[in-house]
Design a protein around this motif. Structure first.
Motif, PDB file in Angstrom:
ATOM      1  N   THR A 114       0.852  -1.187   0.000  1.00 48.68           N
ATOM      2  CA  THR A 114       0.000   0.000   0.000  1.00 48.68           C
ATOM      3  C   THR A 114       0.888   1.238   0.000  1.00 48.68           C
ATOM      4  OG1 THR A 114      -1.726  -1.162   1.228  1.00 48.68           O
ATOM      5  CG2 THR A 114      -1.835   1.240   1.181  1.00 48.68           C
ATOM      6  N   TRP A 115       0.671   2.086  -0.971  1.00 45.95           N
ATOM      7  CA  TRP A 115       1.512   3.276  -1.157  1.00 45.95           C
ATOM      8  C   TRP A 115       0.761   4.517  -0.679  1.00 45.95           C
ATOM      9  CZ3 TRP A 115       6.522   3.730  -2.495  1.00 45.95           C
ATOM     10  CH2 TRP A 115       6.989   4.983  -2.894  1.00 45.95           C
ATOM     11  N   PHE A 116       1.457   5.328   0.109  1.00 44.67           N
ATOM     12  CA  PHE A 116       0.886   6.577   0.593  1.00 44.67           C
ATOM     13  C   PHE A 116       1.662   7.724  -0.060  1.00 44.67           C
ATOM     14  CE2 PHE A 116       0.126   3.406   3.888  1.00 44.67           C
ATOM     15  CZ  PHE A 116      -1.231   3.562   4.113  1.00 44.67           C
ATOM     16  N   ALA A 117       1.086   8.278  -1.109  1.00 42.57           N
ATOM     17  CA  ALA A 117       1.744   9.354  -1.844  1.00 42.57           C
ATOM     18  C   ALA A 117       1.856  10.600  -0.971  1.00 42.57           C
ATOM     19  CB  ALA A 117       0.988   9.672  -3.125  1.00 42.57           C
ATOM     20  N   ILE A 118       2.959  11.316  -1.139  1.00 40.46           N
ATOM     21  CA  ILE A 118       3.209  12.517  -0.349  1.00 40.46           C
ATOM     22  C   ILE A 118       2.708  13.739  -1.103  1.00 40.46           C
ATOM     23  CG2 ILE A 118       5.029  14.001   0.560  1.00 40.46           C
ATOM     24  CD1 ILE A 118       6.627  11.555   1.176  1.00 40.46           C
ATOM     25  N   ASN A 119       2.029  14.601  -0.385  1.00 43.59           N
ATOM     26  CA  ASN A 119       1.586  15.867  -0.957  1.00 43.59           C
ATOM     27  C   ASN A 119       2.633  16.933  -0.662  1.00 43.59           C
ATOM     28  OD1 ASN A 119      -0.939  14.825  -1.838  1.00 43.59           O
ATOM     29  ND2 ASN A 119      -1.713  15.008   0.256  1.00 43.59           N
ATOM     30  N   TYR A 120       3.030  17.629  -1.714  1.00 41.73           N
ATOM     31  CA  TYR A 120       4.060  18.648  -1.577  1.00 41.73           C
ATOM     32  C   TYR A 120       3.457  20.043  -1.712  1.00 41.73           C
ATOM     33  CZ  TYR A 120       7.580  14.984  -2.116  1.00 41.73           C
ATOM     34  OH  TYR A 120       8.355  13.875  -1.946  1.00 41.73           O
ATOM     35  N   ALA A 121       4.052  20.981  -1.004  1.00 40.62           N
ATOM     36  CA  ALA A 121       3.690  22.389  -1.137  1.00 40.62           C
ATOM     37  C   ALA A 121       4.978  23.202  -1.162  1.00 40.62           C
ATOM     38  CB  ALA A 121       2.800  22.834   0.017  1.00 40.62           C
ATOM     39  N   THR A 122       5.016  24.183  -2.020  1.00 39.97           N
ATOM     40  CA  THR A 122       6.207  25.016  -2.169  1.00 39.97           C
ATOM     41  C   THR A 122       5.893  26.430  -1.692  1.00 39.97           C
ATOM     42  OG1 THR A 122       6.912  23.711  -4.084  1.00 39.97           O
ATOM     43  CG2 THR A 122       7.953  25.857  -3.787  1.00 39.97           C
ATOM     44  N   GLU A 123       6.841  27.043  -1.000  1.00 36.21           N
ATOM     45  CA  GLU A 123       6.684  28.425  -0.572  1.00 36.21           C
ATOM     46  C   GLU A 123       7.964  29.192  -0.854  1.00 36.21           C
ATOM     47  OE1 GLU A 123       6.202  29.010   3.625  1.00 36.21           O
ATOM     48  OE2 GLU A 123       7.299  27.173   4.118  1.00 36.21           O
ATOM     49  N   ILE A 124       7.821  30.496  -0.997  1.00 33.55           N
ATOM     50  CA  ILE A 124       8.948  31.369  -1.318  1.00 33.55           C
ATOM     51  C   ILE A 124       9.423  32.059  -0.044  1.00 33.55           C
ATOM     52  CG2 ILE A 124       9.694  33.394  -2.619  1.00 33.55           C
ATOM     53  CD1 ILE A 124       7.560  32.674  -4.709  1.00 33.55           C
ATOM     54  N   LYS A 125      10.711  31.911   0.253  1.00 34.57           N
ATOM     55  CA  LYS A 125      11.337  32.612   1.365  1.00 34.57           C
ATOM     56  C   LYS A 125      12.254  33.687   0.799  1.00 34.57           C
ATOM     57  CE  LYS A 125       9.713  29.982   4.738  1.00 34.57           C
ATOM     58  NZ  LYS A 125       8.819  30.507   5.790  1.00 34.57           N
ATOM     59  N   SER A 126      12.385  34.802   1.536  1.00 40.03           N
ATOM     60  CA  SER A 126      13.173  35.921   1.017  1.00 40.03           C
ATOM     61  C   SER A 126      14.007  36.554   2.117  1.00 40.03           C
ATOM     62  CB  SER A 126      12.246  36.973   0.404  1.00 40.03           C
ATOM     63  OG  SER A 126      11.415  37.532   1.398  1.00 40.03           O
ATOM     64  N   SER A 127      15.046  37.273   1.692  1.00 39.01           N
ATOM     65  CA  SER A 127      15.916  37.946   2.650  1.00 39.01           C
ATOM     66  C   SER A 127      15.251  39.181   3.252  1.00 39.01           C
ATOM     67  CB  SER A 127      17.239  38.338   1.980  1.00 39.01           C
ATOM     68  OG  SER A 127      17.016  39.101   0.806  1.00 39.01           O
ATOM     69  N   GLU A 128      14.203  39.716   2.583  1.00 41.21           N
ATOM     70  CA  GLU A 128      13.434  40.845   3.108  1.00 41.21           C
ATOM     71  C   GLU A 128      11.984  40.701   2.672  1.00 41.21           C
ATOM     72  OE1 GLU A 128      15.158  44.827   2.813  1.00 41.21           O
ATOM     73  OE2 GLU A 128      16.974  43.921   1.961  1.00 41.21           O
ATOM     74  N   ASP A 129      11.107  41.422   3.377  1.00 45.44           N
ATOM     75  CA  ASP A 129       9.691  41.400   3.023  1.00 45.44           C
ATOM     76  C   ASP A 129       9.350  42.396   1.925  1.00 45.44           C
ATOM     77  OD1 ASP A 129       9.071  39.399   4.829  1.00 45.44           O
ATOM     78  OD2 ASP A 129       8.739  40.819   6.469  1.00 45.44           O
ATOM     79  N   VAL A 130      10.292  43.274   1.607  1.00 41.95           N
ATOM     80  CA  VAL A 130      10.094  44.274   0.556  1.00 41.95           C
ATOM     81  C   VAL A 130      11.281  44.210  -0.395  1.00 41.95           C
ATOM     82  CG1 VAL A 130       8.756  45.787   2.066  1.00 41.95           C
ATOM     83  CG2 VAL A 130      11.236  46.100   1.887  1.00 41.95           C
TER      84      VAL A 130
END
Length: 287
Positions: A114-130
């Protein structure tokens, strides 16, 4: 366990088989130990039950215990779907005869997992908020899995709107050279083609020139202060008196400070009883 020959006849076969699924890497390690056979193939619904050299198991020492086994690490080109998957092995003896393993001697019965596939999510990280005109902004794509695993991934970057004054490199460095259109914000998107995920983030555009350098300090444990210590900056210049600069903000990567001096040392200040500093740990900073 039973072996079925090309004529459909069954005979009992003694041996062991095991698998080690790894949904994180979309792969499975197959292992066999059956005496009297030179090698084998794993076949199943994931390869249309066809023999192929990419699914061949050869004898080699098992790194877990050093025992000789037929082993194959199979990485699937396409992601396996969640649910039940059936498979078996075709063993080859010294005369080239094939024997297909079965759980029953009445009719062919495959193994399954029985295989349990992994759900992936990507997010963007930055050195500043602006993003400030004339100053580069460093971007990183972080992939989060349903197993709470995080890793940096290679992505394709895109910026909107697209103008000649805005550039973004392959390694995620964003730079606004000029802002003649007086943009107030821009949108960044990244595309992870391996896992078919997309992330986006909006950054406010700052046009006012920056007169200081922004210092980023990053520690793996993410601990920058405590009951008897804190981190700050000792800044100095040739023609100016030295001064202490405190870290006044946070970024996605660590803590930040603005400094107008050319030379800096990040230091850990430690206090003893009565608030008296009893130690100074100086550390050079990578900016």
């Amino acid at each position: 366990m039973w072996g079925q020959d090309k004529f459909g006849n069954f005979r009992q076969i003694n041996g062991l088989q095991s698998i080690k699924p790894s949904p994180e890497s979309n792969s499975i390690r197959f292992k066999l130990r059956f005496k009297g056979f030179l090698y084998g193939y794993v076949v199943g619904d994931f390869n249309n039950w066809q023999k192929h050299e990419d699914y061949r198991l050869n004898w080699k020492p098992d790194y877990n215990d050093g025992v000789l086994r037929m082993i194959k690490d199979v990485s699937f080109r396409e992601k396996l779907s969640s649910g039940r998957h059936e498979y078996t092995y075709i063993l080859i003896d010294s005369e080239g005869n094939e024997v297909k393993l079965s759980l029953s001697d009445q009719s062919f019965e495959p193994f399954y997992f029985t295989w349990f596939a992994i759900n992936y999510a990507t997010e963007i990280k930055s050195s500043e908020d602006v993003v400030t005109v004339g100053f580069p902004l460093d971007l990183v794509a972080i992939q989060n899995s349903s197993h709470n695993r995080k890793e940096v991934v290679d992505v394709k970057w895109a910026v909107f709107p697209k103008t000649n004054d805005i550039t973004i490199s392959e390694n995620g460095q964003l730079l606004i050279l000029d802002n003649p259109d007086e943009l107030e914000e821009i949108k960044i998107k990244c595309y992870d083609q391996h896992n078919n995920t997309v992330a986006e983030r909006i950054f406010k555009v700052i046009t006012q020139a920056r007169e200081t350098s922004r210092v980023h300090f990053i520690k793996m444990d993410n601990i920058y202060s405590g009951n008897n210590f804190c981190w700050d900056i000792w800044a100095f210049d040739e023609d100016k008196p030295s001064k202490v600069v405190n870290f006044a903000g946070h970024s996605d990567f660590g803590i930040v400070a603005d400094c107008d001096m050319a030379n800096i040392i990040v230091r850990k200040k430690v206090w003893g009883r009565g608030g008296v500093m009893n130690g100074l740990n100086k550390r050079l900073l990578l900016i």
